[in-house]
Design a protein around this motif. Sequence first.
Motif, mmCIF file in Angstrom:
data_model
loop_
_atom_site.group_PDB
_atom_site.id
_atom_site.type_symbol
_atom_site.label_atom_id
_atom_site.label_comp_id
_atom_site.label_asym_id
_atom_site.label_seq_id
_atom_site.Cartn_x
_atom_site.Cartn_y
_atom_site.Cartn_z
ATOM 1 N N GLN A 62 0.838 -1.207 0.000
ATOM 2 C CA GLN A 62 0.000 0.000 0.000
ATOM 3 C C GLN A 62 0.867 1.249 0.000
ATOM 4 O OE1 GLN A 62 -2.401 0.494 3.488
ATOM 5 N NE2 GLN A 62 -3.757 1.968 2.497
ATOM 6 N N LYS A 63 1.891 1.283 0.834
ATOM 7 C CA LYS A 63 2.766 2.459 0.893
ATOM 8 C C LYS A 63 3.607 2.597 -0.370
ATOM 9 C CE LYS A 63 2.706 2.641 5.822
ATOM 10 N NZ LYS A 63 3.397 2.727 7.074
ATOM 11 N N ALA A 64 4.038 1.481 -0.929
ATOM 12 C CA ALA A 64 4.796 1.543 -2.181
ATOM 13 C C ALA A 64 3.911 2.036 -3.315
ATOM 14 C CB ALA A 64 5.375 0.171 -2.508
ATOM 15 N N SER A 65 2.666 1.640 -3.330
ATOM 16 C CA SER A 65 1.740 2.102 -4.362
ATOM 17 C C SER A 65 1.511 3.606 -4.243
ATOM 18 C CB SER A 65 0.417 1.355 -4.244
ATOM 19 O OG SER A 65 -0.503 1.819 -5.187
ATOM 20 N N LEU A 66 1.341 4.086 -3.029
ATOM 21 C CA LEU A 66 1.162 5.528 -2.824
ATOM 22 C C LEU A 66 2.410 6.303 -3.234
ATOM 23 C CD1 LEU A 66 -0.795 5.588 0.551
ATOM 24 C CD2 LEU A 66 -1.661 6.081 -1.738
ATOM 25 N N ALA A 67 3.586 5.746 -2.957
ATOM 26 C CA ALA A 67 4.830 6.403 -3.374
ATOM 27 C C ALA A 67 4.927 6.447 -4.888
ATOM 28 C CB ALA A 67 6.033 5.676 -2.777
ATOM 29 N N LEU A 68 4.513 5.367 -5.539
ATOM 30 C CA LEU A 68 4.536 5.326 -7.005
ATOM 31 C C LEU A 68 3.564 6.340 -7.601
ATOM 32 C CD1 LEU A 68 5.998 3.718 -9.189
ATOM 33 C CD2 LEU A 68 4.060 2.173 -9.237
ATOM 34 N N ILE A 69 2.396 6.500 -6.992
ATOM 35 C CA ILE A 69 1.431 7.502 -7.435
ATOM 36 C C ILE A 69 2.016 8.906 -7.279
ATOM 37 C CG2 ILE A 69 -0.801 8.559 -6.892
ATOM 38 C CD1 ILE A 69 -1.768 5.730 -6.148
ATOM 39 N N SER A 70 2.675 9.158 -6.145
ATOM 40 C CA SER A 70 3.269 10.474 -5.906
ATOM 41 C C SER A 70 4.353 10.793 -6.919
ATOM 42 C CB SER A 70 3.845 10.527 -4.487
ATOM 43 O OG SER A 70 2.831 10.370 -3.538
ATOM 44 N N VAL A 71 5.177 9.811 -7.235
ATOM 45 C CA VAL A 71 6.223 10.025 -8.240
ATOM 46 C C VAL A 71 5.592 10.309 -9.605
ATOM 47 C CG1 VAL A 71 8.077 8.867 -9.515
ATOM 48 C CG2 VAL A 71 8.008 8.721 -7.040
ATOM 49 N N GLY A 72 4.514 9.606 -9.924
ATOM 50 C CA GLY A 72 3.823 9.856 -11.188
ATOM 51 C C GLY A 72 3.262 11.265 -11.271
ATOM 52 N N TRP A 73 2.628 11.720 -10.193
ATOM 53 C CA TRP A 73 2.104 13.091 -10.173
ATOM 54 C C TRP A 73 3.234 14.116 -10.282
ATOM 55 C CZ3 TRP A 73 -2.494 14.870 -11.075
ATOM 56 C CH2 TRP A 73 -3.599 14.048 -10.885
ATOM 57 N N PHE A 74 4.355 13.856 -9.612
ATOM 58 C CA PHE A 74 5.497 14.763 -9.680
ATOM 59 C C PHE A 74 6.030 14.857 -11.101
ATOM 60 C CE2 PHE A 74 10.143 15.190 -9.678
ATOM 61 C CZ PHE A 74 10.254 16.486 -9.172
ATOM 62 N N LEU A 75 6.214 13.702 -11.742
ATOM 63 C CA LEU A 75 6.729 13.704 -13.117
ATOM 64 C C LEU A 75 5.740 14.347 -14.081
ATOM 65 C CD1 LEU A 75 8.424 10.196 -13.286
ATOM 66 C CD2 LEU A 75 9.512 12.436 -13.041
ATOM 67 N N ALA A 76 4.447 14.139 -13.873
ATOM 68 C CA ALA A 76 3.441 14.778 -14.731
ATOM 69 C C ALA A 76 3.474 16.293 -14.560
ATOM 70 C CB ALA A 76 2.057 14.239 -14.404
ATOM 71 N N GLY A 77 3.567 16.756 -13.335
ATOM 72 C CA GLY A 77 3.651 18.200 -13.087
ATOM 73 C C GLY A 77 4.912 18.802 -13.672
ATOM 74 N N LEU A 78 6.012 18.096 -13.517
ATOM 75 C CA LEU A 78 7.274 18.564 -14.082
ATOM 76 C C LEU A 78 7.188 18.630 -15.609
ATOM 77 C CD1 LEU A 78 10.133 19.333 -13.113
ATOM 78 C CD2 LEU A 78 10.792 16.971 -13.562
ATOM 79 N N GLY A 79 6.561 17.627 -16.216
ATOM 80 C CA GLY A 79 6.394 17.633 -17.670
ATOM 81 C C GLY A 79 5.534 18.790 -18.144
ATOM 82 N N VAL A 80 4.477 19.110 -17.408
ATOM 83 C CA VAL A 80 3.615 20.244 -17.767
ATOM 84 C C VAL A 80 4.393 21.548 -17.655
ATOM 85 C CG1 VAL A 80 1.605 21.577 -17.030
ATOM 86 C CG2 VAL A 80 1.454 19.103 -17.227
ATOM 87 N N MET A 81 5.156 21.689 -16.580
ATOM 88 C CA MET A 81 5.946 22.924 -16.404
ATOM 89 C C MET A 81 6.976 23.090 -17.511
ATOM 90 S SD MET A 81 6.520 23.434 -12.342
ATOM 91 C CE MET A 81 6.744 21.756 -11.821
ATOM 92 N N VAL A 82 7.667 22.006 -17.864
ATOM 93 C CA VAL A 82 8.657 22.084 -18.926
ATOM 94 C C VAL A 82 7.983 22.349 -20.273
ATOM 95 C CG1 VAL A 82 10.326 20.673 -20.236
ATOM 96 C CG2 VAL A 82 10.390 20.688 -17.748
ATOM 97 N N GLY A 83 6.804 21.804 -20.496
ATOM 98 C CA GLY A 83 6.095 22.008 -21.749
ATOM 99 C C GLY A 83 5.514 23.409 -21.886
ATOM 100 N N VAL A 84 5.110 24.018 -20.774
ATOM 101 C CA VAL A 84 4.461 25.334 -20.817
ATOM 102 C C VAL A 84 5.498 26.446 -20.770
ATOM 103 C CG1 VAL A 84 2.959 26.884 -19.506
ATOM 104 C CG2 VAL A 84 2.295 24.508 -19.845
#
Length: 86
Positions: free
Chosen positions: A60-82
């Motif tokens: 459960q904790k590993a899944s939540l960490a994986l979700i957090s990393v995904g959100w971080f990378l998605a946000g970083l990708g949006v910032m770099v794209g914009v």
Amino acid sequence: CFARTEWGIISGNTASTVLFTRLTHRVVHAPMSYFDTTPLGRTLTRFTFDTENLDFALPQKASLALISVGWFLAGLGVMVGVMPLM
């Protein structure tokens, strides 16, 4: 979502198997003085507690960490794209 669930199940099962094998090996090869001083109930409780943590809490904790990393990378990708558009 499916890959995350599959990863959690496979890695959790592997971790539980490895831990149980190592714990069993250590207890079976323990000196006799260990069994003279440690009650069997304490050993059994330790086995079940560690197995429960690996089966439920860790995936459960590993899944939540994986979700957090995904959100971080998605946000970083949006910032770099914009950023070049500004």
